[in-house]
Every structure is written in structure tokens, then in C-alpha cells.
Design a protein around this motif. Structure first.
Motif, PDB file in Angstrom:
ATOM      1  N   GLU A 156      -7.607   0.072   2.971  1.00  0.00           N
ATOM      2  CA  GLU A 156      -7.257  -1.106   2.176  1.00  0.00           C
ATOM      3  C   GLU A 156      -7.042  -2.347   3.025  1.00  0.00           C
ATOM      4  O   GLU A 156      -7.452  -3.454   2.643  1.00  0.00           O
ATOM      5  CB  GLU A 156      -6.019  -0.794   1.340  1.00  0.00           C
ATOM      6  CG  GLU A 156      -6.243   0.342   0.357  1.00  0.00           C
ATOM      7  CD  GLU A 156      -5.336   0.241  -0.851  1.00  0.00           C
ATOM      8  OE1 GLU A 156      -4.860  -0.883  -1.155  1.00  0.00           O
ATOM      9  OE2 GLU A 156      -5.104   1.263  -1.487  1.00  0.00           O
TER      10      GLU A 156
ATOM     11  N   VAL B 139       0.839  -1.204   0.000  1.00  0.00           N
ATOM     12  CA  VAL B 139       0.000   0.000   0.000  1.00  0.00           C
ATOM     13  C   VAL B 139       0.873   1.253   0.000  1.00  0.00           C
ATOM     14  O   VAL B 139       0.602   2.219  -0.727  1.00  0.00           O
ATOM     15  CB  VAL B 139      -0.949   0.003   1.218  1.00  0.00           C
ATOM     16  CG1 VAL B 139      -1.668   1.351   1.347  1.00  0.00           C
ATOM     17  CG2 VAL B 139      -1.979  -1.119   1.098  1.00  0.00           C
TER      18      VAL B 139
ATOM     19  N   GLU C  33       4.068  11.778   3.636  1.00  0.00           N
ATOM     20  CA  GLU C  33       3.032  10.843   4.070  1.00  0.00           C
ATOM     21  C   GLU C  33       1.757  11.574   4.477  1.00  0.00           C
ATOM     22  O   GLU C  33       0.648  11.058   4.294  1.00  0.00           O
ATOM     23  CB  GLU C  33       3.566   9.969   5.208  1.00  0.00           C
ATOM     24  CG  GLU C  33       4.665   9.022   4.751  1.00  0.00           C
ATOM     25  CD  GLU C  33       4.993   7.951   5.771  1.00  0.00           C
ATOM     26  OE1 GLU C  33       4.290   7.846   6.797  1.00  0.00           O
ATOM     27  OE2 GLU C  33       5.982   7.216   5.543  1.00  0.00           O
TER      28      GLU C  33
ATOM     29  N   CYS D  32      -5.212   5.502   4.100  1.00  0.00           N
ATOM     30  CA  CYS D  32      -5.084   4.532   3.014  1.00  0.00           C
ATOM     31  C   CYS D  32      -4.908   3.124   3.565  1.00  0.00           C
ATOM     32  O   CYS D  32      -5.524   2.167   3.084  1.00  0.00           O
ATOM     33  CB  CYS D  32      -3.900   4.893   2.120  1.00  0.00           C
ATOM     34  SG  CYS D  32      -4.067   6.448   1.229  1.00  0.00           S
TER      35      CYS D  32
ATOM     36  N   LEU E 293      -1.411   8.596   4.510  1.00  0.00           N
ATOM     37  CA  LEU E 293      -1.080   7.174   4.497  1.00  0.00           C
ATOM     38  C   LEU E 293      -1.872   6.345   5.508  1.00  0.00           C
ATOM     39  O   LEU E 293      -2.348   5.256   5.158  1.00  0.00           O
ATOM     40  CB  LEU E 293       0.422   6.986   4.717  1.00  0.00           C
ATOM     41  CG  LEU E 293       0.935   5.547   4.624  1.00  0.00           C
ATOM     42  CD1 LEU E 293       0.624   4.936   3.274  1.00  0.00           C
ATOM     43  CD2 LEU E 293       2.444   5.505   4.897  1.00  0.00           C
TER      44      LEU E 293
ATOM     45  N   ARG F 234       2.487   1.845  -3.415  1.00  0.00           N
ATOM     46  CA  ARG F 234       1.492   2.231  -4.416  1.00  0.00           C
ATOM     47  C   ARG F 234       0.975   3.639  -4.182  1.00  0.00           C
ATOM     48  O   ARG F 234       0.851   4.445  -5.106  1.00  0.00           O
ATOM     49  CB  ARG F 234       0.351   1.208  -4.409  1.00  0.00           C
ATOM     50  CG  ARG F 234      -0.730   1.463  -5.431  1.00  0.00           C
ATOM     51  CD  ARG F 234      -1.511   0.193  -5.744  1.00  0.00           C
ATOM     52  NE  ARG F 234      -1.751  -0.627  -4.581  1.00  0.00           N
ATOM     53  CZ  ARG F 234      -2.758  -0.431  -3.712  1.00  0.00           C
ATOM     54  NH1 ARG F 234      -3.584   0.582  -3.883  1.00  0.00           N
ATOM     55  NH2 ARG F 234      -2.922  -1.244  -2.676  1.00  0.00           N
ATOM     56  N   ARG F 235       0.670   3.975  -2.924  1.00  0.00           N
ATOM     57  CA  ARG F 235       0.070   5.274  -2.633  1.00  0.00           C
ATOM     58  C   ARG F 235       1.104   6.398  -2.583  1.00  0.00           C
ATOM     59  O   ARG F 235       0.843   7.497  -3.054  1.00  0.00           O
ATOM     60  CB  ARG F 235      -0.694   5.203  -1.306  1.00  0.00           C
ATOM     61  CG  ARG F 235      -1.921   4.296  -1.324  1.00  0.00           C
ATOM     62  CD  ARG F 235      -2.945   4.755  -2.333  1.00  0.00           C
ATOM     63  NE  ARG F 235      -4.197   4.014  -2.218  1.00  0.00           N
ATOM     64  CZ  ARG F 235      -5.327   4.510  -1.725  1.00  0.00           C
ATOM     65  NH1 ARG F 235      -5.356   5.764  -1.295  1.00  0.00           N
ATOM     66  NH2 ARG F 235      -6.414   3.770  -1.671  1.00  0.00           N
TER      67      ARG F 235
ATOM     68  N   HIS G 252      -0.304  12.344   1.369  1.00  0.00           N
ATOM     69  CA  HIS G 252      -1.022  11.180   0.832  1.00  0.00           C
ATOM     70  C   HIS G 252      -1.932  10.520   1.866  1.00  0.00           C
ATOM     71  O   HIS G 252      -2.578   9.516   1.542  1.00  0.00           O
ATOM     72  CB  HIS G 252      -0.023  10.161   0.295  1.00  0.00           C
ATOM     73  CG  HIS G 252       0.734  10.631  -0.918  1.00  0.00           C
ATOM     74  ND1 HIS G 252       0.236  10.510  -2.193  1.00  0.00           N
ATOM     75  CD2 HIS G 252       1.931  11.246  -1.038  1.00  0.00           C
ATOM     76  CE1 HIS G 252       1.106  11.007  -3.056  1.00  0.00           C
ATOM     77  NE2 HIS G 252       2.147  11.466  -2.382  1.00  0.00           N
TER      78      HIS G 252
END
Length: 340
Positions: free
Chosen positions: A332, A167, A320, A328, A325, A170-171, A323
Motif C-alpha cells: 500500500e 494501514v 501481525e 501490506c 503486516l 485497517r488490516r 495478517h
């Protein structure tokens, strides 16, 4: 964006943390820094900032935290102690939502324990994993985890580490399908400990994962894999060995070109290429390890980090945050389900 900094951890003391945070602000004016530590000491460090960094002082606030977590303190002792340290203050600030990320170069075990208590975990994770980026031959990077938070790891934890690393790659890095490998003493299916063998079985069931199976140590640097998973004992040894090797190579190259007048001439002509090589191999550029799995962003800076190294750790925290994180990971991993 506000970053909380434990300014009292690390081998070089608050000077590296204060100057590194100021350098990060100069590179990204959108940053605001909260510095945790003894107020008088931090004010002195701010007053000593080099001239190019003086302007950053207006974006840095000192929060008095008189206590310091020593490097030799055990996590249990820190958890039972008074919460007046710079580390606990930084994490409490993060837990209250007064900052979007925290950075510390202090005692790793204490940071893990305090962060877990202050912030909690996402998606049923039981413990955080430490991950950092390693430069690869193909001018990319490979995320390695765990780096010491979990010395003995069961198969379910290795599976969770793989999901978290995938993850993040990818992110954060925008990789469409990060390739994941499980570090082992060989690529043959019969090799490895029981936990590694079982983790391989679990990862092969993750059909959404680009899982390559077992990889050996050289795969970390080849560029053929984007995430490499292992237990914390192995990961920490690999990281420290790779940092030492990188420094040795740079010094050997420099010494070779300085050994004779003709070599010095060649070295002068090759100076741009050597500077580029030094920059690509310098572990400082990759300082800042993520504590993955926490319900918040905490970055562990290397204890020996200088001003430049701490700058990179703060920059990693900011990336971070951009995004988001933890959100995310929660989304996920919650969908896939932790087995641990």
C-alpha cells in the motif's frame, strides 16, 4: 508459527520473558518459540516454570547468545560491537527467515538500529516508527505513533506515520476507514509548529485517507479517532502519562472502597465491575509496540513488563504475522509513495 525472543532485555530479566513466552504458547499451541540468551541461564528459567506452563517447554528452544545489550548502551556502540548478543541473534534469525517475528524488551534505540540494519525498510521508509494501541472510552483502541523512535520529525515523516498507522488499523483491526488525526496544541489551523502545519497540508492531499485534521490530546481516549500521529518526544510523553494515570485511577478506586467498612461492602458488591475496569485500564493488556516500516515484524515489549505483559507482546507479534503486516505496508505504501 515461529517467534524469536530476545529473552535478556527488560527490567525483570529473562524470567518474565521465558514465562511470558510460555504463557503465550499455552494460549496458542500453534506457536513455537526460539529463546535467545545465555543457554545455561535460560535453561534454568525453563526448569523453574510454574506447573501450568511446564507443557509449553516442548515448544521452546534455547539458542545460545552469550552477550547482552545493556540499557545504557548507545545504538552506535551496539552497532559497532560484536554481534553475539541475544538481541542481534534474534534479529539475525528473523532476517534469515527462520522465524516470522521477533520480540524484545531491551534497549529501544539499539533495537531500532539493529533491526533497521538486519531487516531493512519497506516502500522507501527511512526510519521505523513505534506504535501501540491505547484503550478508548468507546471500548475500542486508538493507535498512537511515534512513541520515541523519532524525537524530531519533519512533515514528510509525520505523513508517512499516518499512512502506516492507517494501514495497520485497517488490516490488523479490520476497520473499513480508520480515522486519522494529527496531534496538535489546538484544532485551529493557525496553531502548531511548522512541521505540523506542513504535515497537515500533505495529509489533506491524501484523498484516500479519512483524515480529520488537527486533534488535541483528549481525542486519543475519546474513541472519535483511530490513529493519532505525532513526533516521538510528544508520543512517548503522552504514553507514559496515560499509563501512570491508569494505574493511579485503579489504585485510588481500590483505596476508596477499602477506606471504611461500608465502602468495603459496596466494593464487594461492585467487585465484578471493578475487575472489568481494572482489566480495561491495565497498560499490561496493551503491551507490545510495533516497529512499523521494517521489512519484518519486530515487537518492542515494555521494559518493565511482567509475565502477563510479555505474553501480550508475543501475542501481538503473532497477530501481525497472521495478517502479514510488512507485506501490506509494502504494497500500500509503495502504491501511494513515500515522500521521504
Amino acid at each position: 508459527m515461529r517467534i524469536a525472543v530476545d529473552a535478556m532485555g527488560g527490567d525483570l530479566g529473562p524470567r518474565a520473558a521465558v514465562a511470558g513466552a510460555a504463557s503465550a504458547v499455552m494460549a496458542d499451541p500453534d506457536l513455537d518459540i526460539l529463546l535467545f540468551g545465555p543457554a545455561g541461564q535460560l535453561d534454568d528459567e525453563i526448569s523453574r516454570l510454574p506447573r501450568p506452563l511446564v507443557a509449553a517447554a516442548s515448544s521452546m528452544d534455547v539458542i545460545d547468545a552469550p552477550g547482552v545489550v545493556r540499557q545504557d548502551q548507545r545504538p552506535a556502540q551496539v552497532l559497532r560491537g560484536e554481534q553475539t548478543t541475544s538481541m542481534s541473534g534474534m534479529l539475525a534469525c528473523l532476517a534469515r527467515g527462520e522465524a516470522q517475528a521477533g520480540v524484545s524488551a531491551g534497549n529501544t534505540g539499539a533495537l531500532m538500529a539493529l533491526a533497521r540494519r538486519a531487516l531493512g525498510m519497506v516502500a522507501g521508509m527511512s526510519r521505523p516508527a513505534i506504535s501501540t494501541a491505547i484503550p478508548t472510552r468507546r471500548e475500542g483502541r486508538c493507535y498512537l505513533l511515534d512513541l520515541g523512535a523519532n524525537v524530531e520529525v519533519e512533515a514528510q515523516r509525520l505523513r508517512d506515520f499516518a499512512l502506516m498507522g492507517e494501514v495497520m488499523a485497517r488490516r490488523i483491526d479490520g476497520q473499513e476507514r480508520p480515522r486519522v488525526g494529527l496531534l496538535n496544541v489546538g484544532v485551529e489551523g493557525t496553531k502548531g509548529t511548522f512541521s505540523v502545519q506542513h504535515a497537515d497540508e500533505l495529509l489533506r492531499q491524501e484523498t484516500a485517507l479519512e483524515y480529520l485534521g488537527f486533534v488535541e490530546g483528549d481525542a486519543i481516549f475519546s474513541g472519535d479517532v483511530d490513529v493519532v500521529v505525532c513526533d516521538g518526544f510528544v508520543g512517548n510523553a503522552v504514553l507514559k502519562a496515560s499509563e501512570g494515570l491508569a494505574r493511579m485511577l485503579v489504585r485510588r478506586v481500590q483505596a476508596t472502597f477499602e477506606a471504611h467498612w461500608s465502602s468495603r461492602l459496596v466494593g464487594w458488591l461492585a467487585r465484578p465491575a471493578l475487575a472489568r475496569l481494572r482489566g480495561e485500564l491495565d497498560p499490561v493488556r496493551y503491551n507490545g509496540a510495533s516497529l512499523l516500516g521494517l521489512d519484518g515484524i519486530v515487537i518492542k515489549s515494555h521494559g518493565s513488563a511482567d509475565t502477563a505483559g510479555f505474553h501480550y507482546a508475543v501475542a501481538r507479534a503473532a497477530r501481525e504475522v497472521t495478517h502479514d503486516l510488512p507485506a501490506c505496508l509494502a504494497q500500500e505504501l509503495g502504491r501511494r509513495g513515500s515522500v521521504g
